[in-house]
Design an enzyme around this catalytic site. Structure first.
Site, PDB file in Angstrom:
ATOM      1  N   LYS A  95       0.222  -0.257   1.434  1.00  0.00           N
ATOM      2  CA  LYS A  95       1.383   0.644   1.455  1.00  0.00           C
ATOM      3  C   LYS A  95       2.335   0.202   0.360  1.00  0.00           C
ATOM      4  O   LYS A  95       2.342  -0.964  -0.023  1.00  0.00           O
ATOM      5  CB  LYS A  95       2.104   0.542   2.810  1.00  0.00           C
ATOM      6  CG  LYS A  95       2.907   1.769   3.157  1.00  0.00           C
ATOM      7  CD  LYS A  95       2.045   2.798   3.861  1.00  0.00           C
ATOM      8  CE  LYS A  95       2.782   4.102   4.046  1.00  0.00           C
ATOM      9  NZ  LYS A  95       2.042   4.995   4.965  1.00  0.00           N
TER      10      LYS A  95
ATOM     11  N   ASP B 249       4.019   9.456   0.974  1.00  0.00           N
ATOM     12  CA  ASP B 249       4.594   9.172   2.281  1.00  0.00           C
ATOM     13  C   ASP B 249       5.979   9.819   2.206  1.00  0.00           C
ATOM     14  O   ASP B 249       6.193  10.720   1.383  1.00  0.00           O
ATOM     15  CB  ASP B 249       4.655   7.653   2.541  1.00  0.00           C
ATOM     16  CG  ASP B 249       4.926   7.309   4.002  1.00  0.00           C
ATOM     17  OD1 ASP B 249       3.983   7.329   4.813  1.00  0.00           O
ATOM     18  OD2 ASP B 249       6.096   7.036   4.348  1.00  0.00           O
TER      19      ASP B 249
HETATM   20  O1  2IT Z   1       0.915   7.002   6.690  1.00  0.00           O
HETATM   21  C1  2IT Z   1      -0.085   7.487   6.130  1.00  0.00           C
HETATM   22  O2  2IT Z   1      -1.213   7.409   6.629  1.00  0.00           O
HETATM   23  C2  2IT Z   1       0.119   8.145   4.848  1.00  0.00           C
HETATM   24  N1  2IT Z   1       1.240   8.164   4.360  1.00  0.00           N
HETATM   25  C3  2IT Z   1      -1.051   8.725   4.102  1.00  0.00           C
HETATM   26  C4  2IT Z   1      -1.729   7.674   3.310  1.00  0.00           C
HETATM   27  C5  2IT Z   1      -2.830   8.164   2.404  1.00  0.00           C
HETATM   28  O3  2IT Z   1      -3.357   7.305   1.696  1.00  0.00           O
HETATM   29  O4  2IT Z   1      -3.149   9.350   2.382  1.00  0.00           O
END
Ligand code: 2IT
Length: 449
Positions: free
Chosen positions: A126, A166
């Site tokens: 993340k 996100d």
């Molecule tokens: O919290 C999540 O799963 C997302 N923001 C999507 C992450 C993604 O790699 O599509």
């Protein structure tokens, strides 16, 4: 609690006293793992849990950008590559003014188990920045995204780490970031980011996937309870991309979202947000504006309550928090229980405090945990990666069919794991255990790392 489990948890608490969200996420997962750790005493010698709560790598960087008046600004950026045991790190980027290391770390930790549940080969990661996009022009957003990617590009790649959106990061931001990545690398590697536009390798259904997936997951829960989706009244919090996907799919399935909220308050639309005009307006609200849910009430002539949350409202069958972390605390959880709601499906990441969650579960509300219910978003991101790798484009029907299968499987493996450990129909523990087991097995196989 198992001695090894509680020792690692105490250590996390001591080391991360200034990162309460991360401690909360670890505590929540660990609260389900006792029977697994009891069954696997060999984990202690190789310190599996100690490794599981320590990111493989996490870095901070400076992001400098120039606003439209020529003033320069310095923000902080982060990327946390939490666990790569089952695939390249994968997870979104959040731009929001209150982002700090603890938020990124909790999200990356959660992402590790969520990505495992999808059944796709993706590890947990993340990233984000404390940049506040509110009120910024398109040109300012572009310059910020370019600067962010300039700092990040050497550390990511289609087989290394694959960011996505996100909160505060949608299709526009992904486009600017991919443009900068391509400019810097001089190669066509569009599998480095997901959530792209369709013209350069994005996947059909990706924008809808988190909300659609949550509705498919809810449908599995209802089937298990011999109940049906038809006519269900749903309260969502938020009005962003995730809430929009829920609203759209709910209408299609014969249910209706009647409550929706923003940071300004909530709206109650007893007819439901079911027409194309209303659904398109929600999309407009979170993309181009106007911000806040009051605009919806003004436009469609329904009730607006400023500064309040709708949790506990009567005439609701399903609650689906889809805004942000810790939206539902113990007080809200009590109101939800008092209103007689039977189903509580988390869709935002960690939308419930641990106290709120414990209360809902004690009171026999059926809880679908976020790391299972919202996994359709990242699941379709993994399908976008697959399409980019094979240089093919799947139809919406193909992607949607895979998403449905994925959500049904997540529900099944969660229910099975809970059953296996004698917990009954406990989707919270089941998701934690099922997500954990695959990562644990891969880490055990890969040795001292
Ligand atoms: O919290 C999540 O799963 C997302 N923001 C999507 C992450 C993604 O790699 O599509």
């Amino acid at each position: 609690m198992n001695a090894y489990l509680s020792r690692v948890l105490e250590d996390v608490k001591a080391k991360h006293s200034s990162e309460p969200e991360f401690v909360q996420a670890v505590e929540e997962v660990f609260s389900s793992l006792e029977p697994v750790i009891d069954r696997h005493p060999e984990y202690e010698k190789v310190d599996l849990l100690g490794r599981m709560v320590e990111p493989e790598r996490m870095f901070t960087f400076r992001v400098v950008w120039c606003d439209d008046n020529g003033q320069w600004h310095t923000n902080r950026g982060w990327r946390c590559q939490f666990n790569g045991a089952i695939g390249p790190y994968k997870g979104g980027i959040r731009f929001q003014k209150n982002v700090y290391a603890g938020i990124i770390k909790f999200l990356a930790f959660e992402q590790t188990f969520k990505n495992s549940l999808t059944g796709m080969p993706i590890g947990g990661g993340k990233g984000g920045s404390d940049f506040n996009p509110a009120g910024r022009s398109d040109a300012e957003i572009m310059r910020f995204c370019q600067s962010f990617m300039t700092a990040l590009y050497r550390y990511i790649g289609p087989d290394v780490d694959v960011p996505a959106g996100d909160m505060g990061v949608g299709g526009r931001e992904i486009g600017y970031m991919y443009g900068q990545y391509r400019r810097l690398k001089g190669v066509w590697e569009n599998g480095v980011l997901t959530g792209k536009g369709l013209s350069y390798g994005g996947s059909l259904i990706r924008p809808e996937a988190t909300g659609y997936g949550a509705m498919y997951y809810l449908n599995e829960v209802l089937k298990h309870e011999n109940d049906t989706i038809e006519g269900k009244r749903i309260a969502v919090s938020g009005y962003g991309n995730v809430a929009w996907g829920i609203i759209k799919k709910a209408a299609e399935m014969g249910a209706k979202v009647t409550y929706m909220s923003g940071s300004d308050g909530y709206v109650y639309d007893p007819d439901g947000i079911t027409t194309k005009e209303k659904i398109d307006y929600v999309l407009q609200m979170h993309t181009v504006g106007p911000r806040g849910v009051k605009a919806y009430a003004d436009r469609f002539g329904c009730q607006y309550v400023a500064g309040e949350k709708h949790w506990g409202a009567a005439d609701v069958d399903v609650c689906m928090p889809a805004a942000t972390q810790n939206d539902v605390d113990l007080e809200s959880a009590k109101k939800i229980v008092a209103s007689g709601v039977k189903y509580y499906i988390e869709v935002a990441n960690m939308p419930t405090t641990n106290e709120g969650l414990a209360y809902l579960r004690q009171q026999k509300v059926i809880v679908g945990p976020a790391k299972a219910a919202n996994a359709g978003g990242v699941g379709v991101s993994a399908l976008e990666m697959a399409q980019n790798s094979e240089r093919l484009v799947w139809t919406a029907e193909e992607v949607d069919a895979q998403l449905r299968k994925m959500m049904a499987n997540i529900h099944k493996i969660s229910a099975d794991a809970a059953e296996e450990y004698g917990m009954g129909y406990d989707l919270v523990s089941g998701a934690n255990i099922a997500g954990f087991k695959k990562v644990a097995e891969a880490m055990m196989a890969q040795g001292c790392f």
